[in-house]
Design a protein around this motif. Structure first.
Motif: not given
Length: 271
Positions: A114-134
């Protein structure tokens, strides 16, 4: 009639690798995907037995396909501001149709977690890392001491970085934002079936279509009990230390264009 081969397929891994190995026209429908699964299994049986008989199922104990029921929950998309019913999504409909087809296939056993929801929404790939770097750009904006005309005080060398940050945010689309969903119970089912096949002497050869090393303990058990253990990584590179835990390495689907000849030779020679 001897049915000495068991084929175990990690469905999540198979679905991820399939677009890299077959053209879009051969995976647009559930029937296409099931056809690719049958073709891959046929190739493995022919490779192992040297028997080109169209009735290749006579060598197969069972084909096990492991996946998870589609997520049926609902969630509000933070970018589009729309409610999403995951159970009615194209992906869920496609999966259910494919599972129904697999159930009707000869010698196929469907193992669904089965598939469970374990968290909220997030960015795929390395997009979040790029944004945090700014973050340094935002820190450089002096909100406490605006200029006389009310505009914000931003060092000149940060203006271009701010433009890049604006571009990065503008490039984010709805499909780049995903809910944190995790499969549960799939790896456990694979391990249990390998142990059962081994200890009950139900097969002489196990072919595992997977891409990680979680199977190593089960593979050790199978080989210790005298079974042949073949890994199909679907042309994905595997760690060198895995070779000591398998008896063969062979990919059942044709190699993708651009695969290095050396990788091809290693898989064929080790199979």
């Amino acid at each position: 009639m001897s049915r000495e081969i068991a084929i175990l397929i990690d469905g999540g891994f198979f679905a991820k690798r399939l677009p890299k190995l077959v053209s879009e026209q051969h995976r647009t429908t559930a029937a296409n995907v099931v056809g690719s699964i049958r073709f891959m299994c046929h190739r493995h049986v022919e490779k192992l037995t040297g028997d080109g008989d169209p009735n290749w199922h006579k060598h197969v104990y069972r084909i096990f396909y492991y996946d998870a029921h589609p997520f049926e929950g609902q969630a509000h998309h933070p970018l589009t501001n729309r409610q999403i019913d995951f159970g009615k999504s194209d992906r869920a409909v496609f999966q259910r149709e494919m599972f129904d087809l697999l159930k009707k296939q000869r010698n196929v056993a469907l193992r669904l977690g089965k598939v469970n929801r374990v968290g909220g929404w997030g960015l795929t790939g390395n997009r979040l890392q790029k944004l945090l770097a700014t973050q340094s750009v935002l820190d450089a904006i002096d909100l406490e001491h605006p200029l006389a005309d009310g505009s914000l005080n931003l060092p000149g060398d940060k203006v271009e970085e701010l433009r890049k940050l604006q571009t990065q945010w503008g490039a984010i689309e709805a499909h780049h934002v995903a809910l944190d969903l995790r499969q549960k119970g799939v790896d456990m089912r694979i391990g249990l079936d390998i142990a059962s096949l081994t200890l009950k002497k139900l097969a002489k050869t196990i072919v595992l279509v997977a891409g990680d090393s979680d199977f190593v303990p089960a593979a050790k058990l199978a080989r210790h009990e005298g079974l042949q253990f073949v890994l199909d990584p679907m042309w994905q590179k595997v760690n060198d230390d895995l070779y000591e835990h398998i008896d063969g390495l062979h990919s059942g689907l044709p190699k993708p264009r651009g695969t290095a000849p050396a990788a091809d030779e290693v898989q064929e020679d080790a199979a």
